[in-house]
Design an enzyme around this catalytic site. Structure first.
Site, short mmCIF file in Angstrom:
data_model
loop_
_atom_site.label_atom_id
_atom_site.label_comp_id
_atom_site.label_asym_id
_atom_site.label_seq_id
_atom_site.Cartn_x
_atom_site.Cartn_y
_atom_site.Cartn_z
N ASP A 25 -26.28 6.44 6.95
CA ASP A 25 -24.85 6.52 6.58
C ASP A 25 -24.64 7.15 5.20
OD1 ASP A 25 -25.86 4.31 8.03
OD2 ASP A 25 -23.99 3.22 7.93
N ASP A 60 -21.39 2.74 -1.27
CA ASP A 60 -20.18 3.06 -0.51
C ASP A 60 -19.05 3.69 -1.33
OD1 ASP A 60 -21.02 2.36 2.06
OD2 ASP A 60 -20.77 0.25 1.61
#
Ligand code: GLY
Length: 404
Positions: free
Chosen positions: A183, A124
């Protein structure tokens, strides 16, 4: 019949055609004007709401969501994957308003976020550092911000597995399975950008390898994508294809489709590789032609979730789609381009309605209501989400920059 009346008769269709063209030009101009006003109103609201949100958020934390039952903003530490979206949105708002109080708040929150440039425990870091520091650099040209992005890119590629030709999303790198989620396409923007800025090809090479592996293994015949693909880290073999946040392993989780759409459009921007443009167009066709996409453009949280009056929409997926479609329209022509822009306009209009857009000092300072974080995990369901707001703001700024 005289020659004159014959000429007059021939002119009638031409005049009619001219009138129709004028009418459609007027309608087109009125449509644009409407969106322009809506953007102006929403961005003014954003500046006021985000100051309010800052006043509710502890100085050592970032906003995460809002608990309506307790009328309380919920914050997180910077380790949470969404931590960068608050400063990132502040920079976007500053770029529009030039409000120095917003800029000071953005600078304070960046200072808090910076340590995450070393985050290696998941993928992330791209979301966290590139949206925040990347925006800050593009707006201010402060070289310190550019350096933070470079450190983050070096951090992210530590999770690259040559055996898989992809960046592992979750879990320790020594785990027996290597999950990669759709993602993760979003984190490639950091790598592409740092490569171009520093003329250092290694980051982009990894982004390209990851994007190619994802095309090969994440997509179904109908161009929807799995959420999670688990690989054998030793051999790179696909072990399992499944969901984590979607309705079922074989379903099309709405935000996952949005990440894919945005991710391949962005990959085309950095590479001009036609395969990526083609992939983005295929994903757009899946979304736009889907019978379960509501007429107002805001998708249900999963395209395959059974639809009844209780089925939740996901405003965050809608925001990401709107922003991505506006960029995809930049690379396409004619009716296809018009279709993407029209859908983005529709989404922006729906999200600006009172169903979705909060009033000043409500909703914990968030702009949008009705995001779905992780429904199967019973976490952040039908709530505001920082990334929903961020891509909504981005879509409005893109519209202003490219289409007004
Ligand atoms: N993992 C990011 C998301 O929930 O979309």
């Amino acid at each position: 019949m005289t020659v004159h009346s014959l000429r007059r008769q021939n002119l009638i269709p031409v005049v009619l055609l001219l009138c129709l063209s004028c009418l459609s030009l007027c309608t087109y101009a009125q449509g644009k004007k409407k969106i322009e006003k809506l953007i102006q109103k929403n961005m003014e609201l954003a500046a006021r709401q985000y100051k309010f949100m800052a006043s509710l958020t502890p100085a050592d934390s970032m906003p995460r969501t809002y608990d309506a039952a307790q009328d309380k903003l919920v914050s997180s530490d910077t380790r949470w994957w969404t931590s960068g979206f608050f400063p990132a949105s502040l920079w976007y708002i500053y770029s529009y308003t030039k409000d120095t109080a917003i800029r000071s708040e953005a600078e304070r929150r960046l200072a808090l976020e910076e340590k995450e440039k070393y985050l290696t425990s998941n993928h992330d870091v791209g979301f966290m550092i590139f949206c925040s520091f990347g925006n800050a650099y593009k707006i201010t040209h402060n070289p310190d911000y550019r350096d933070v992005c470079a450190v983050a890119a070096e951090t992210l590629i530590k999770r690259y597995k040559p055996s898989i030709k992809a960046i592992q999303s979750w879990q320790a790198l020594t785990a027996p399975k290597s999950p990669v989620i759709i993602d993760n396409m979003m984190n490639l923007e950091l790598l592409n950008w740092v490569s171009d800025e520093w003329r250092e090809p290694k980051y982009k090479a990894i982004a390209i390898a990851h994007a190619n592996t994802t095309i090969k293994n994440h997509f179904r015949a109908d161009n929807s994508s799995y959420h999670v693909v688990e690989y054998d880290p030793a051999t790179g073999k696909v072990l399992e294809k499944k969901t984590a946040q979607g309705y079922s392993d074989e379903s099309a989780w709405a935000r996952g489709q949005a990440w894919g759409l945005y991710g391949y459009t962005m990959m085309y921007r950095f590479t001009t590789e036609p395969t990526y443009l083609e992939q983005a167009r295929k994903i757009a066709a899946f979304i736009l032609n889907h019978p379960n996409l509501p007429a107002d453009g805001v998708p249900y949280w999963d395209f395959n979730a059974p639809v009844d009056k209780h089925t939740l929409r996901d405003a965050s997926a809608a925001s990401i789609m709107a922003s991505a479609l506006l960029e995809l329209a930049q690379y396409t022509e004619g009716a296809e381009k018009t279709r993407y822009i029209s859908m983005a306009e529709k989404i922006l209009t729906t999200l600006s309605s009172k169903t979705y857009l909060a009033k000043y000092r409500q909703n914990g300072g968030f702009l949008l209501k009705h995001g779905v974080g992780n429904l199967p995990g019973k976490s952040e369901v039908d709530v505001p989400l920082t990334y929903g707001d961020y891509y909504f703001i981005e879509a409005m700024l893109r519209y202003k920059q490219w289409y007004l």
